[in-house]
Enzyme design. Structure first.
Site, PDB file in Angstrom:
ATOM      1  N   GLN A 111      -1.319  -5.443   7.352  1.00 28.45           N
ATOM      2  CA  GLN A 111      -0.890  -4.078   7.668  1.00 28.45           C
ATOM      3  C   GLN A 111       0.341  -4.045   8.565  1.00 28.45           C
ATOM      4  O   GLN A 111       0.943  -2.992   8.742  1.00 28.45           O
ATOM      5  CB  GLN A 111      -2.020  -3.298   8.337  1.00 28.45           C
TER       6      GLN A 111
ATOM      7  N   GLY B 163      -9.303  -0.668  13.830  1.00 24.48           N
ATOM      8  CA  GLY B 163      -9.196  -1.970  13.186  1.00 24.48           C
ATOM      9  C   GLY B 163      -7.804  -2.130  12.610  1.00 24.48           C
ATOM     10  O   GLY B 163      -7.146  -1.144  12.271  1.00 24.48           O
TER      11      GLY B 163
ATOM     12  N   HIS C  48      -8.792  -5.649   3.296  1.00 25.00           N
ATOM     13  CA  HIS C  48      -7.336  -5.813   3.490  1.00 25.00           C
ATOM     14  C   HIS C  48      -6.930  -7.265   3.296  1.00 25.00           C
ATOM     15  O   HIS C  48      -5.906  -7.557   2.666  1.00 25.00           O
ATOM     16  CB  HIS C  48      -6.903  -5.374   4.895  1.00 25.00           C
TER      17      HIS C  48
ATOM     18  N   HIS D 126     -13.871  -2.956   5.710  1.00 27.43           N
ATOM     19  CA  HIS D 126     -12.533  -2.391   5.514  1.00 27.43           C
ATOM     20  C   HIS D 126     -11.459  -3.453   5.790  1.00 27.43           C
ATOM     21  O   HIS D 126     -10.545  -3.654   4.987  1.00 27.43           O
ATOM     22  CB  HIS D 126     -12.359  -1.174   6.436  1.00 27.43           C
ATOM     23  N   GLU D 127     -11.577  -4.135   6.938  1.00 27.45           N
ATOM     24  CA  GLU D 127     -10.559  -5.129   7.309  1.00 27.45           C
ATOM     25  C   GLU D 127     -10.626  -6.356   6.401  1.00 27.45           C
ATOM     26  O   GLU D 127      -9.596  -6.916   6.028  1.00 27.45           O
ATOM     27  CB  GLU D 127     -10.693  -5.536   8.787  1.00 27.45           C
TER      28      GLU D 127
ATOM     29  N   CYS E  74      -7.221   5.024   6.725  1.00 28.82           N
ATOM     30  CA  CYS E  74      -6.566   3.731   6.865  1.00 28.82           C
ATOM     31  C   CYS E  74      -5.186   3.954   7.473  1.00 28.82           C
ATOM     32  O   CYS E  74      -4.482   4.880   7.074  1.00 28.82           O
ATOM     33  CB  CYS E  74      -6.444   3.076   5.487  1.00 28.82           C
ATOM     34  N   LEU E  75      -4.820   3.106   8.433  1.00 30.55           N
ATOM     35  CA  LEU E  75      -3.506   3.236   9.060  1.00 30.55           C
ATOM     36  C   LEU E  75      -2.375   3.053   8.052  1.00 30.55           C
ATOM     37  O   LEU E  75      -1.290   3.590   8.231  1.00 30.55           O
ATOM     38  CB  LEU E  75      -3.356   2.213  10.200  1.00 30.55           C
TER      39      LEU E  75
END
Length: 169
Positions: A50, A45, A138, A134-135, A92-93
């Site tokens: 991000q 994702g 963000h 999660h997204e 998380c990226l």
């Protein structure tokens, strides 16, 4: 085009993103680039903040390219239902090399717009439910760190500050 992933500490990750209002070729190109950037970073994702773009836009593919039909575009997503509880290791990226156990809803229904602006609803369980939450976090200016205990969050932030000082972040 592969965008670099913005890391924890960048202000774009900590503020709510602006709604997507234009569903044009520019948005389609951005979505394409976001999938490419997500796959290059080995994620399932990716939210626009991000990659430094403050838009309520995210892409998800929990199959990581195995099922082209599993690719999801979430423009202006809203969580409309969340049920149960599931605790799992989450990363998380934007917070590379860190993982922690996070409790989230086990089953989640979102309402979002696709790349053409058409509204749809989708229900996901386990990993897909976690990705929706999660997204969406963000896009609301939150990172998964906000779901950790104050102690774990402070320890992680301390380690990250140390990496920043050493020029490794």
């Amino acid at each position: 085009m592969i965008y670099p992933i913005v890391k924890f500490g960048d202000p774009v990750l900590e503020k709510p993103a602006a709604p997507v209002t234009e569903f044009d070729d520019e948005l389609k190109k951005l979505v394409e680039d976001m999938f490419e950037s997500m796959y290059a970073a080995h994620g399932v994702g990716l939210a626009a903040p991000q990659i430094g773009i403050s838009k309520r836009l995210a892409v998800i593919d929990v199959t990581f390219k195995e099922d082209p039909d599993a690719k999801l575009v979430l423009a202006n997503p809203e969580i409309i239902r969340a049920e149960g509880k599931h605790t799992q290791s989450e990363g998380c990226l934007s917070v590379p090399d860190f993982r922690e156990s996070v409790s989230r809803a086990k089953k989640v229904t979102i309402r979002a717009q696709d790349v053409n602006g058409k509204w749809y609803e989708k229900t996901g369980e386990e990993l897909l439910a976690r990705a929706f939450l999660h997204e969406t976090d963000h896009l609301n200016g939150k990172l998964y760190l906000s779901h950790l205990s104050a102690l774990k969050r402070d320890l992680m932030k301390r380690k990250i500050r140390k990496l920043m000082k050493a020029g490794e972040w």
